[in-house]
Design an enzyme around this catalytic site. Structure first.
Site, short mmCIF file in Angstrom:
data_model
loop_
_atom_site.label_atom_id
_atom_site.label_comp_id
_atom_site.label_asym_id
_atom_site.label_seq_id
_atom_site.Cartn_x
_atom_site.Cartn_y
_atom_site.Cartn_z
N GLY A 20 0.54 -1.13 -0.28
CA GLY A 20 0.31 0.01 -0.01
C GLY A 20 0.86 1.01 -0.66
N SER A 21 1.51 1.30 0.99
CA SER A 21 2.91 3.06 0.93
C SER A 21 2.93 2.32 -0.62
CB SER A 21 3.95 2.40 2.24
OG SER A 21 3.23 2.00 3.55
N GLN A 70 -7.81 0.07 3.17
CA GLN A 70 -8.95 -0.60 4.15
C GLN A 70 -10.52 -1.01 4.00
OE1 GLN A 70 -8.30 -1.31 7.06
NE2 GLN A 70 -6.01 -0.71 7.40
N HIS A 73 -1.97 -8.18 2.24
CA HIS A 73 -1.82 -8.18 3.86
C HIS A 73 -3.03 -7.55 4.23
CE1 HIS A 73 0.49 -5.13 5.99
NE2 HIS A 73 -0.26 -4.67 4.80
N CYS A 94 4.33 5.67 18.62
CA CYS A 94 5.75 6.02 19.34
C CYS A 94 6.49 6.92 18.18
CB CYS A 94 6.36 5.04 19.61
SG CYS A 94 7.32 5.24 20.69
C1 LIG Z 1 -1.74 -0.96 5.79
C2 LIG Z 1 -2.09 0.43 4.89
C3 LIG Z 1 -0.61 1.05 3.97
C4 LIG Z 1 -0.07 0.67 3.77
O1 LIG Z 1 -0.02 -0.15 3.52
P1 LIG Z 1 1.48 -1.50 3.38
O2 LIG Z 1 1.40 -2.60 2.85
O3 LIG Z 1 2.10 -1.60 4.78
O4 LIG Z 1 2.30 -0.73 2.92
C5 LIG Z 1 -1.80 2.52 3.63
N1 LIG Z 1 -2.80 2.97 3.27
C6 LIG Z 1 -4.11 2.53 4.79
C7 LIG Z 1 -5.30 3.28 4.82
C8 LIG Z 1 -3.28 1.29 5.49
O5 LIG Z 1 -4.37 1.01 6.45
#
Ligand SMILES: *Cc1c(COP(=O)(O)O)cnc(C)c1O
Length: 376
Positions: A72-73, A180, A202, A326
């Site tokens: 996602g990132s 999400q 994931h 944190c």
């Molecule tokens: C988990 C998440 C991400 C990041 O996804 P990764 O696969 O961990 O890089 C980005 N946006 C939202 C809303 C997320 O919940």
């Protein structure tokens, strides 16, 4: 520890056995590089095409509009940087919200350093963007709007259709972080006027380190990784074939089961919320009802610091998450809860419980009992 209760599905999920089963042959037997021409490579190339199609089907896109990423990132980074760099002749203004994931917020902060102008839209007390605020923020310099589909902390599902319509009318490119939302909410990129959409495997019972970016045909965007011709030369590098296959299977399972599973989770979610709200001094963060993700619960307590609560829950076998993070050694209240207007103390004293496929009613009862005893 007596038992193990996982209530942090918004952070990540396990991989479903059916998904692992489909991935396995691509970690052992079918290892051919999809870019080669011999027969074992035809097998892997075919598997990638099939997975791409499954992902396209899940969001009603075309197969050639789906590009695989490492999660996602990466998809968020690519969408935002790629679009603004490719369209900077048209303007330098980006609109996003105060409640985005850090993958979006920190990308925007980086672009600010490079001279782009960013508007961070406020949200109302439930986490909704007001369409009027968006309308007012769009100028003739605006090139991109990036607003998340559903929030990872408080579960708010935005009115994406309306936002998409406005962006199309104003001829501004619209990206949504749907990490999400995929598998939880029906998505139709065409009906919703979405130009770019990020997802992560994931979060819907697929493997980690795997994601995708939907890029609508015709959208101007810079390539992400320069190198070989993979992902139509936009994101070079030998494909994570098993990951891609797993993501394809996971998205298919998630969308097939979505209707029944969201009903089941909504009932469990509401039972958990109702039970927690019986504790004096608690309040629900985020909306209730249909505009909240089926698996999301976020509650503030009076005078029970989230991190201490979390440690005590952990000692009872319960995995949850708090309203603070944190950063640089200090406990910072969540930027999302602060954007809702919560006082800092209240934001720090909050707990996020996110439920999913493995959650049972018996677990809800156990968690309610443990938290009630702790907080009273
Ligand atoms: C988990 C998440 C991400 C990041 O996804 P990764 O696969 O961990 O890089 C980005 N946006 C939202 C809303 C997320 O919940």
């Amino acid at each position: 520890m007596e038992r193990e209760v996982y209530m942090d599905y918004a952070a990540t999920t396990y991989i479903k056995p059916e998904v692992i089963k489909e991935m396995n042959p691509y970690l052992t037997e079918y290892f051919g590089n999809p870019s080669s021409i011999y027969h074992i490579s035809r097998k892997t190339k075919g598997a990638i095409d099939a997975a791409r199609q499954r992902i396209a089907t899940a969001i009603k896109a075309r197969r050639d509009e789906i590009f695989f990423t490492s999660g996602g990132s990466e998809a968020d980074n690519w969408a935002i940087k790629g679009v603004v760099f490719a369209n900077k002749d048209r303007g330098n203004h980006i609109i996003t919200t105060k409640i985005e994931h850090h993958a979006v917020l920190h990308t925007c902060e980086y672009l600010e350093e490079l001279g782009f102008e960013i508007t961070y839209l406020p949200v109302d007390e439930f986490g909704f963007v007001k369409i009027e605020d968006l309308k007012k923020a769009i100028t003739d310099k605006t090139i991109l709007v990036s607003i998340m589909f559903a929030n990872n902390e408080i579960g708010t599902i935005q009115s994406i259709m309306e936002i998409g319509e406005l962006c199309r009318e104003k001829r501004v490119i619209f990206h949504t972080d749907a990490v999400q939302a995929v598998g939880n909410v029906p998505i139709d990129v065409t009906a919703m006027n979405i130009d770019l959409l990020s997802m992560a495997s994931h979060k819907f019972y697929g493997p980690k380190g795997m994601g995708a970016l939907y890029i609508k045909k015709g959208i101007k965007i810079h390539n992400l990784i320069h190198g070989g011709a993979q992902e139509r030369a936009r994101r070079a590098g030998t494909e994570n074939i098993a990951g891609i296959v797993g993501m394809g299977k996971a998205v298919e399972l998630a969308t097939e089961n979505m209707e029944n599973e969201s009903k089941r989770l909504t009932i469990l979610r509401d039972k958990l919320i109702q039970g927690l709200l019986k504790i004096p001094g608690t309040r629900l963060n985020g909306p209730s009802g249909e505009k909240r993700l089926p698996g999301n619960v976020n509650i503030s307590f009076e005078g029970a610091a989230g991190d201490i609560l979390l440690m005590r829950l952990d000692s009872m076998g319960i995995c949850a998450s708090s309203g603070s993070a944190c950063s640089a050694g200090a406990l910072e209240p969540s930027h999302v809860l602060i954007a809702l207007g919560l006082p800092e103390e209240r934001a720090k004293n909050s707990l996020r419980l996110t439920i999913g496929s493995g959650t049972t009613e018996e677990e809800i009862d156990y968690v309610l009992k443990v938290i009630t005893e702790m907080a009273m």
